[in-house]
Write a protein that holds these residues in place. Structure first.
Motif, PDB file in Angstrom:
ATOM      1  N   CYS A  57       0.336 -80.696  13.926  1.00  0.00           N
ATOM      2  CA  CYS A  57      -0.071 -79.743  14.966  1.00  0.00           C
ATOM      3  C   CYS A  57      -1.512 -80.000  15.398  1.00  0.00           C
ATOM      4  N   HIS A  76      -3.282 -75.314  18.709  1.00  0.00           N
ATOM      5  CA  HIS A  76      -2.010 -75.411  17.991  1.00  0.00           C
ATOM      6  C   HIS A  76      -0.872 -75.670  18.972  1.00  0.00           C
ATOM      7  N   HIS A 134      -5.538 -78.173  14.953  1.00  0.00           N
ATOM      8  CA  HIS A 134      -5.153 -77.725  13.615  1.00  0.00           C
ATOM      9  C   HIS A 134      -5.206 -78.907  12.626  1.00  0.00           C
TER      10      HIS A 134
HETATM   11 ZN    ZN Z   1      -1.080 -75.242  14.097  1.00  0.00          ZN
END
Ligand code: ZN
Length: 166
Positions: free
Chosen positions: A153, A39, A144
């Motif tokens: 992300c 992330h 992500h």
């Molecule tokens: Zn994320």
């Protein structure tokens, strides 16, 4: 509560997690971890965000504490987040069997998704991922955005960067 990590920290010793295995085989240890999910903090390049701040933001969203297990600041420091033995709060539908790793940054000055990782962050990410792969040899490294297509992300392709040659 949060501390800087070195790669020989006991946090990386799977023996320190006396949890019953959830599955069979090596992937069964510690919550059956089979995903390392990358992330970004979705913050601006000039914005410094401490692990304590992320913790505060996540508590404001109703989480028990920071949702990530590791956080890497622009200087390449790897910080502890949520204990590895606890299920994270970072990727809906995938938290139970994953580890969440977040780097500081991810937006350009205009607030658009951007791979802002510093060389130190890139090196720290590789080192951390290699360490976690020793613990969870069958775990896949994904971003992500690989699991939730609505997300930008972590603003780079974790799959192509960390799974080369597999
Ligand atoms: Zn994320």
């Amino acid at each position: 509560m949060f501390k800087k990590l070195t790669l020989n920290d006991p946090v990386f010793n799977v023996q320190n997690y006396p949890l019953p295995p959830l599955g069979e085989g090596p992937e069964g240890a510690l919550r059956g971890i089979n995903l390392l999910i990358i992330h970004c903090s979705a913050t601006l390049p000039h914005q410094r965000v401490t692990v304590e701040e992320i913790d505060r933001w996540h508590r404001q969203r109703g989480f028990d504490c920071i949702g990530y297990h590791f956080y890497i600041t622009v200087d390449g420091t790897i910080w502890t987040g949520r204990p590895l033995s606890q299920v994270g709060a970072h990727c809906k539908g995938y938290n139970a069997h994953s580890i969440g790793i977040c780097y500081e940054g991810g937006l350009d000055e205009e607030g658009r998704p951007c791979d802002t990782r510093t060389l130190l962050q890139k090196a720290a990410l590789v080192a951390l991922i290699n360490k976690l792969r020793e613990m969870y040899p069958t775990a896949d490294v994904v971003g992500h955005n690989d699991l939730d297509l609505s997300k930008a992300c972590p603003c780079f392709s974790a799959v192509s960067e960390y799974n080369e040659g597999e």
